[in-house]
Design a protein around this motif. Structure first.
Motif, PDB file in Angstrom:
ATOM      1  N   VAL A   1      47.571  37.065  42.248  1.00 49.16           N
ATOM      2  CA  VAL A   1      47.903  37.093  40.818  1.00 49.16           C
ATOM      3  C   VAL A   1      47.837  38.518  40.279  1.00 49.16           C
ATOM      4  O   VAL A   1      48.661  38.928  39.458  1.00 49.16           O
ATOM      5  CB  VAL A   1      46.972  36.156  40.033  1.00 49.16           C
ATOM      6  N   TYR A   2      46.853  39.296  40.755  1.00 48.79           N
ATOM      7  CA  TYR A   2      46.766  40.689  40.310  1.00 48.79           C
ATOM      8  C   TYR A   2      48.015  41.471  40.728  1.00 48.79           C
ATOM      9  O   TYR A   2      48.516  42.318  39.967  1.00 48.79           O
ATOM     10  CB  TYR A   2      45.516  41.362  40.881  1.00 48.79           C
ATOM     11  N   LEU A   3      48.527  41.189  41.927  1.00 52.16           N
ATOM     12  CA  LEU A   3      49.765  41.836  42.365  1.00 52.16           C
ATOM     13  C   LEU A   3      50.922  41.475  41.441  1.00 52.16           C
ATOM     14  O   LEU A   3      51.746  42.329  41.079  1.00 52.16           O
ATOM     15  CB  LEU A   3      50.101  41.408  43.798  1.00 52.16           C
ATOM     16  N   PHE A   4      50.987  40.204  41.058  1.00 51.51           N
ATOM     17  CA  PHE A   4      52.050  39.729  40.175  1.00 51.51           C
ATOM     18  C   PHE A   4      51.965  40.411  38.811  1.00 51.51           C
ATOM     19  O   PHE A   4      52.962  40.899  38.268  1.00 51.51           O
ATOM     20  CB  PHE A   4      51.939  38.208  40.046  1.00 51.51           C
ATOM     21  N   ILE A   5      50.751  40.480  38.269  1.00 55.10           N
ATOM     22  CA  ILE A   5      50.546  41.141  36.978  1.00 55.10           C
ATOM     23  C   ILE A   5      50.930  42.621  37.067  1.00 55.10           C
ATOM     24  O   ILE A   5      51.599  43.168  36.177  1.00 55.10           O
ATOM     25  CB  ILE A   5      49.083  40.982  36.515  1.00 55.10           C
ATOM     26  N   GLU A   6      50.515  43.265  38.150  1.00 57.37           N
ATOM     27  CA  GLU A   6      50.831  44.679  38.324  1.00 57.37           C
ATOM     28  C   GLU A   6      52.341  44.899  38.402  1.00 57.37           C
ATOM     29  O   GLU A   6      52.880  45.838  37.809  1.00 57.37           O
ATOM     30  CB  GLU A   6      50.149  45.216  39.582  1.00 57.37           C
ATOM     31  N   ALA A   7      53.036  44.009  39.132  1.00 58.97           N
ATOM     32  CA  ALA A   7      54.482  44.144  39.264  1.00 58.97           C
ATOM     33  C   ALA A   7      55.176  43.944  37.922  1.00 58.97           C
ATOM     34  O   ALA A   7      56.118  44.683  37.569  1.00 58.97           O
ATOM     35  CB  ALA A   7      55.006  43.143  40.287  1.00 58.97           C
ATOM     36  N   MET A   8      54.748  42.942  37.151  1.00 57.06           N
ATOM     37  CA  MET A   8      55.342  42.727  35.832  1.00 57.06           C
ATOM     38  C   MET A   8      55.105  43.919  34.923  1.00 57.06           C
ATOM     39  O   MET A   8      55.995  44.351  34.179  1.00 57.06           O
ATOM     40  CB  MET A   8      54.782  41.455  35.196  1.00 57.06           C
ATOM     41  N   ALA A   9      53.898  44.465  34.975  1.00 55.99           N
ATOM     42  CA  ALA A   9      53.587  45.626  34.147  1.00 55.99           C
ATOM     43  C   ALA A   9      54.421  46.827  34.558  1.00 55.99           C
ATOM     44  O   ALA A   9      54.921  47.577  33.700  1.00 55.99           O
ATOM     45  CB  ALA A   9      52.098  45.954  34.237  1.00 55.99           C
TER      46      ALA A   9
ATOM     47  N   ALA B   1      57.393  46.780  35.780  1.00 58.94           N
ATOM     48  CA  ALA B   1      58.742  46.566  35.254  1.00 58.94           C
ATOM     49  C   ALA B   1      58.794  46.897  33.766  1.00 58.94           C
ATOM     50  O   ALA B   1      59.764  47.507  33.278  1.00 58.94           O
ATOM     51  CB  ALA B   1      59.179  45.126  35.499  1.00 58.94           C
ATOM     52  N   ALA B   2      57.752  46.480  33.035  1.00 61.19           N
ATOM     53  CA  ALA B   2      57.713  46.774  31.601  1.00 61.19           C
ATOM     54  C   ALA B   2      57.630  48.277  31.350  1.00 61.19           C
ATOM     55  O   ALA B   2      58.272  48.809  30.426  1.00 61.19           O
ATOM     56  CB  ALA B   2      56.535  46.058  30.946  1.00 61.19           C
ATOM     57  N   VAL B   3      56.850  48.977  32.183  1.00 65.87           N
ATOM     58  CA  VAL B   3      56.758  50.439  32.056  1.00 65.87           C
ATOM     59  C   VAL B   3      58.126  51.069  32.322  1.00 65.87           C
ATOM     60  O   VAL B   3      58.552  52.005  31.624  1.00 65.87           O
ATOM     61  CB  VAL B   3      55.684  50.994  33.019  1.00 65.87           C
TER      62      VAL B   3
ATOM     63  N   GLN C   1      49.534  48.803  27.430  1.00 66.83           N
ATOM     64  CA  GLN C   1      50.111  47.675  26.699  1.00 66.83           C
ATOM     65  C   GLN C   1      50.821  46.719  27.655  1.00 66.83           C
ATOM     66  O   GLN C   1      50.755  45.489  27.495  1.00 66.83           O
ATOM     67  CB  GLN C   1      51.096  48.207  25.655  1.00 66.83           C
ATOM     68  N   ALA C   2      51.473  47.272  28.663  1.00 66.02           N
ATOM     69  CA  ALA C   2      52.171  46.443  29.648  1.00 66.02           C
ATOM     70  C   ALA C   2      51.199  45.541  30.400  1.00 66.02           C
ATOM     71  O   ALA C   2      51.474  44.354  30.631  1.00 66.02           O
ATOM     72  CB  ALA C   2      52.931  47.334  30.628  1.00 66.02           C
ATOM     73  N   TYR C   3      50.040  46.087  30.800  1.00 66.74           N
ATOM     74  CA  TYR C   3      49.046  45.262  31.487  1.00 66.74           C
ATOM     75  C   TYR C   3      48.557  44.137  30.586  1.00 66.74           C
ATOM     76  O   TYR C   3      48.357  42.998  31.026  1.00 66.74           O
ATOM     77  CB  TYR C   3      47.855  46.119  31.929  1.00 66.74           C
TER      78      TYR C   3
END
Length: 272
Positions: free
Chosen positions: A180-188, A190-192, A200-202
């Protein structure tokens, strides 16, 4: 938890998460906890963060504990149990949180009838959001089991499962925070890339994951139904879902989790 001492042999991340969760929920007082570690720095960290008693002496911790949590790496179990065996008896409850070490192996290491419960929590215990599985041996009474369930529920959710499911538990909850941490990091990330500041992305990514998980738990709806409710025809969400499917997202998750389970089973073979 009146008048009971809870000991931890091993003061690493999981022990720290459990201790922090227990104290945060006020299940017990700091004076009721004793923990061991191999370095002075680790002892100082534990005593400084939680105000608990600490010692290098595993035998002392075992002798003083009513409930003893073995929070060390699987390969250390045989030697640790040999070290503390004379300080334990059938009045104590032993809680083992190592992957791949079965109740039968633990019984053999002690060489005498002992109350043993295998447990698999996860590190969200630190924020009282753990998911833990417990499986007792034949010497554990219902009252003993409920006492330990209460401990684990003090920092999240806990369920009793048959030992045959323990490897699956490791895959789906014990190790899964890392996925899940990997998923959150990847989404963040992309937002960056799309211009959002990283902090804010995290926050946006983590809160989205937290909220989605809460929707599954509280509505009790099938995850697919909840996913469909977000996917408007021709909209942005179904476009993202299609891209994930093209990349084999679900297959990758299933493959990774089953490799985790296979590794847990292999670790168990090493201790037979």
């Amino acid at each position: 938890m009146k008048d009971q001492t809870i000991g931890f042999i091993g003061g690493g991340n999981m022990a720290s998460a459990m201790i922090g969760g227990m104290l945060h929920s006020r299940l017990c007082h700091k004076e009721q906890i004793i923990a061991t570690a191999r370095t002075q720095a680790s002892l100082d960290r534990l005593s400084g963060a939680y105000g608990i008693r600490t010692t290098f002496d595993n035998r002392k911790a075992a002798g003083q504990s009513d409930i003893l949590v073995l929070a060390v790496k699987p390969y250390l179990y045989e030697n640790i149990i040999k070290e503390i065996r004379d300080e334990t008896d059938d009045t104590k409850i032993i809680v083992a949180i190592a992957a791949g070490v079965s109740l039968a192996q633990l019984n053999r290491y002690f060489g005498k009838p002992m109350k043993i419960i295998r447990a698999m929590p996860n590190t969200p215990a630190m924020v009282s959001e753990a998911m833990s599985a417990l499986t007792p041996n034949e010497y554990v009474s219902e009252d003993d089991l409920q006492t330990v369930v209460e401990i684990f529920k003090s920092f999240g959710e806990a369920e009793v499962v048959p030992e045959s499911l323990m490897d699956a538990v490791i895959g789906v909850s014990g190790s899964s925070p890392a996925y899940v941490y990997l998923f959150i990091e990847a989404m963040a990330d992309a937002a960056v890339a799309d211009g959002m500041p990283r902090a804010q992305a995290y926050k946006f990514a983590a809160q989205a994951v937290s909220g989605a998980a809460k929707m599954v738990l509280e509505t009790e709806k099938h995850p697919g139904e909840l996913k469909d409710a977000v996917c408007s025809p021709g909209g942005t969400t179904i476009e993202a879902v299609a891209a994930l499917e093209e990349a084999g997202f679900r297959h990758a998750v299933i493959r990774a989790q089953r490799r985790c389970v296979a590794k847990s089973k292999d670790m168990g073979k090493d201790h037979r």
